[in-house]
Design a protein around this motif. Sequence first.
Motif, short mmCIF file in Angstrom:
data_model
loop_
_atom_site.label_atom_id
_atom_site.label_comp_id
_atom_site.label_asym_id
_atom_site.label_seq_id
_atom_site.Cartn_x
_atom_site.Cartn_y
_atom_site.Cartn_z
N THR A 83 0.84 -1.19 0.00
CA THR A 83 0.00 0.00 0.00
C THR A 83 0.87 1.24 0.00
OG1 THR A 83 -1.65 -1.19 1.29
CG2 THR A 83 -1.85 1.19 1.23
N ILE A 84 0.59 2.15 -0.93
CA ILE A 84 1.22 3.47 -0.92
C ILE A 84 0.29 4.36 -0.11
CG2 ILE A 84 1.95 5.47 -2.27
CD1 ILE A 84 2.54 3.56 -4.59
N LYS A 85 0.83 4.96 0.97
CA LYS A 85 0.01 5.76 1.88
C LYS A 85 0.37 7.24 1.78
CE LYS A 85 -0.58 2.02 5.17
NZ LYS A 85 -0.43 1.61 6.57
N SER A 86 -0.56 8.07 2.18
CA SER A 86 -0.35 9.51 2.17
C SER A 86 0.61 9.92 3.29
CB SER A 86 -1.68 10.24 2.36
OG SER A 86 -1.47 11.63 2.46
N PRO A 87 1.67 10.65 2.94
CA PRO A 87 2.61 11.10 3.97
C PRO A 87 2.15 12.38 4.67
CG PRO A 87 3.43 11.70 1.83
CD PRO A 87 2.16 10.92 1.60
N THR A 104 -0.59 8.15 -13.06
CA THR A 104 -0.56 6.70 -13.23
C THR A 104 -1.99 6.17 -13.32
OG1 THR A 104 0.35 4.63 -12.38
CG2 THR A 104 -0.50 6.17 -10.75
N GLU A 105 -2.14 5.00 -13.89
CA GLU A 105 -3.45 4.36 -14.04
C GLU A 105 -3.37 2.95 -13.47
OE1 GLU A 105 -6.15 5.75 -15.28
OE2 GLU A 105 -5.22 7.59 -16.04
N VAL A 106 -4.54 2.35 -13.25
CA VAL A 106 -4.59 0.95 -12.83
C VAL A 106 -3.99 0.11 -13.95
CG1 VAL A 106 -6.11 -0.98 -12.28
CG2 VAL A 106 -6.59 1.29 -11.35
N GLY A 107 -3.07 -0.78 -13.59
CA GLY A 107 -2.41 -1.64 -14.57
C GLY A 107 -1.06 -1.09 -15.03
N ALA A 108 -0.75 0.15 -14.69
CA ALA A 108 0.51 0.76 -15.11
C ALA A 108 1.65 0.28 -14.23
CB ALA A 108 0.41 2.28 -15.05
N GLU A 109 2.83 0.14 -14.84
CA GLU A 109 4.03 -0.23 -14.09
C GLU A 109 4.66 1.05 -13.55
OE1 GLU A 109 5.47 -3.22 -13.41
OE2 GLU A 109 3.84 -4.29 -14.39
N VAL A 139 -6.63 2.17 -7.30
CA VAL A 139 -6.55 3.52 -6.76
C VAL A 139 -7.64 3.60 -5.70
CG1 VAL A 139 -6.69 5.98 -7.28
CG2 VAL A 139 -5.77 4.40 -9.00
N LEU A 140 -7.26 3.90 -4.46
CA LEU A 140 -8.19 3.83 -3.33
C LEU A 140 -8.86 5.16 -3.01
CD1 LEU A 140 -5.93 1.64 -1.04
CD2 LEU A 140 -7.84 0.88 -2.45
N VAL A 141 -8.45 6.24 -3.67
CA VAL A 141 -8.99 7.56 -3.36
C VAL A 141 -9.46 8.21 -4.65
CG1 VAL A 141 -8.42 9.82 -2.37
CG2 VAL A 141 -7.36 7.77 -1.44
N ASP A 142 -10.61 8.89 -4.58
CA ASP A 142 -11.12 9.64 -5.73
C ASP A 142 -10.32 10.93 -5.90
OD1 ASP A 142 -13.14 7.77 -6.25
OD2 ASP A 142 -14.53 8.77 -4.88
N ASP A 143 -10.24 11.39 -7.15
CA ASP A 143 -9.53 12.63 -7.46
C ASP A 143 -10.19 13.81 -6.76
OD1 ASP A 143 -7.47 14.00 -8.73
OD2 ASP A 143 -8.73 14.52 -10.44
N PRO A 152 -4.36 5.03 3.03
CA PRO A 152 -3.97 4.30 1.83
C PRO A 152 -4.45 5.01 0.56
CG PRO A 152 -4.95 2.82 3.45
CD PRO A 152 -5.18 4.21 3.94
N LEU A 153 -3.54 5.12 -0.42
CA LEU A 153 -3.86 5.79 -1.69
C LEU A 153 -3.90 4.80 -2.85
CD1 LEU A 153 -1.45 8.87 -1.35
CD2 LEU A 153 -3.88 8.75 -0.73
N PHE A 154 -2.91 3.91 -2.91
CA PHE A 154 -2.80 2.96 -4.02
C PHE A 154 -2.44 1.58 -3.48
CE2 PHE A 154 -1.49 7.07 -5.72
CZ PHE A 154 -2.20 7.16 -6.92
N LEU A 155 -2.86 0.53 -4.21
CA LEU A 155 -2.38 -0.83 -3.95
C LEU A 155 -1.46 -1.21 -5.11
CD1 LEU A 155 -5.55 -2.77 -2.71
CD2 LEU A 155 -3.63 -1.94 -1.37
N VAL A 156 -0.28 -1.71 -4.78
CA VAL A 156 0.72 -2.05 -5.78
C VAL A 156 1.09 -3.52 -5.65
CG1 VAL A 156 3.05 -1.54 -6.62
CG2 VAL A 156 1.65 0.30 -5.68
#
Length: 159
Positions: A83-87, A104-109, A139-143, A152-156
Motif C-alpha cells: 500500500t502506498i500511503k499519504s505522507p 498513473t493508471e490501474v495496470g501501469a508499471e 486507486v483507493l482515493v477519488d480525485d 492508503p492511496l494505491f495498492l501495488v
Amino acid sequence: MDIKEIQNLIKFVAKSGASEVKLEMEDVKITIRTGSGKTETTIVQAAPMQGAPQVAAHAPAQPVAETPAAPVANANDDSKLITIKSPIIGTFYRKPSPDKPNFTEVGAEIGVGDTVCVIEAMKLFNEIESEVSGKIVKVLVDDSTPVEFDQPLFLVDPS
C-alpha cells in the motif's frame, strides 16, 4: 442535550466530511470522529445532574451517505500487495493540472521514485513518489478528495 439532538449532530458531521468534532457544554462532552467509512461517537457526561449517576456511553452510528470504505485485506488476494500511503494531510490529485493526463493508471508499471499523485496542503502541491516498484492494482482515493496522514492511496503488486 437529548438523543434526537445528538443523532442530528452525528448526521450533520457525517455530511460535512469533517474528520473530528468536539462539543463541550456545561454538563456534556461529545466527540464525533469519522473515517474509514464509519462514524464513531463518544458521549461523556462530565458533571452529574442533581444526584444522577455519571454516564459514559460509546455508540457507533450509521453514516448518512454511503462512502466507499478501504478494502478489507483478503489473506489470499491482498497479502502480497503493498500500500502506498499519504505522507501528509491535504487534497489528493491524480493529475499535475486539470489539462494533463493522470500520473498513473490501474495496470501501469511504476518504479521507485515515480510520481504517483500530488497532495495539496496549504496551497503547496507536494509530489508523492513511489517507494516501491510494481504494477498499480487499485486507486483507493477519488480525485480532488481530502486525505488524512497515513491514509492508503494505491495498492501495488510488486511481483
